[in-house]
Design a protein around this motif. Structure first.
Motif, PDB file in Angstrom:
ATOM      1  N   MET A   1       0.726  -1.194  -0.140  1.00  0.00           N
ATOM      2  CA  MET A   1       0.028   0.020   0.000  1.00  0.00           C
ATOM      3  C   MET A   1       0.914   1.241  -0.002  1.00  0.00           C
ATOM      4  N   GLN A   4       2.147   1.958  -3.369  1.00  0.00           N
ATOM      5  CA  GLN A   4       1.331   2.497  -4.424  1.00  0.00           C
ATOM      6  C   GLN A   4       1.123   3.965  -4.077  1.00  0.00           C
ATOM      7  N   LEU A  38      -4.088  -0.407 -10.317  1.00  0.00           N
ATOM      8  CA  LEU A  38      -4.265  -0.509  -9.136  1.00  0.00           C
ATOM      9  C   LEU A  38      -5.752  -0.978  -9.000  1.00  0.00           C
ATOM     10  N   LYS A  39      -6.578  -0.395  -9.898  1.00  0.00           N
ATOM     11  CA  LYS A  39      -8.138  -0.752  -9.765  1.00  0.00           C
ATOM     12  C   LYS A  39      -8.023  -2.188 -10.217  1.00  0.00           C
ATOM     13  N   ARG A  40      -7.401  -2.625 -11.385  1.00  0.00           N
ATOM     14  CA  ARG A  40      -7.525  -4.184 -11.564  1.00  0.00           C
ATOM     15  C   ARG A  40      -6.918  -5.005 -10.636  1.00  0.00           C
ATOM     16  N   ASP A  42      -7.121  -4.542  -7.239  1.00  0.00           N
ATOM     17  CA  ASP A  42      -8.133  -4.729  -6.307  1.00  0.00           C
ATOM     18  C   ASP A  42      -9.167  -5.604  -6.625  1.00  0.00           C
ATOM     19  N   GLN A  43      -9.667  -5.567  -7.927  1.00  0.00           N
ATOM     20  CA  GLN A  43     -10.460  -6.414  -8.688  1.00  0.00           C
ATOM     21  C   GLN A  43     -10.160  -7.739  -8.561  1.00  0.00           C
ATOM     22  N   SER A  45      -8.019  -9.355  -6.825  1.00  0.00           N
ATOM     23  CA  SER A  45      -7.918  -9.718  -5.242  1.00  0.00           C
ATOM     24  C   SER A  45      -9.259 -10.007  -4.799  1.00  0.00           C
ATOM     25  N   GLY A  46     -10.370  -9.253  -5.073  1.00  0.00           N
ATOM     26  CA  GLY A  46     -11.607  -9.559  -4.678  1.00  0.00           C
ATOM     27  C   GLY A  46     -12.268 -10.865  -5.225  1.00  0.00           C
TER      28      GLY A  46
END
Length: 59
Positions: A1, A4, A38-40, A42-43, A45-46
């Motif tokens: 984190m 980033q 970063l968005k991808r 996070d997606q 990981s979810g």
């Protein structure tokens, strides 16, 4: 984190201090790319968490 936040802060700082149009366009594109990655991440990981905790696959 922390990496980033450092990356985004550094790119934004470079964008804010650059005076040439070409440099500003490059840094803006780089900032957009970093945010998208970063968005991808996070997606992904979810999605992985969702697949691991799917009770229908247990057993």
């Amino acid at each position: 984190m922390e990496e980033q936040a450092w990356l985004l802060t550094t790119i934004q700082s470079l964008l804010d201090t650059s005076t040439k149009l070409e440099e500003r366009a490059f840094y803006q594109g780089l900032l957009d790319l970093a945010n998208e990655q970063l968005k991808r991440l996070d997606q992904s990981s979810g999605e992985l968490d969702g697949r691991i905790w799917n009770p229908s696959r247990w057993g």
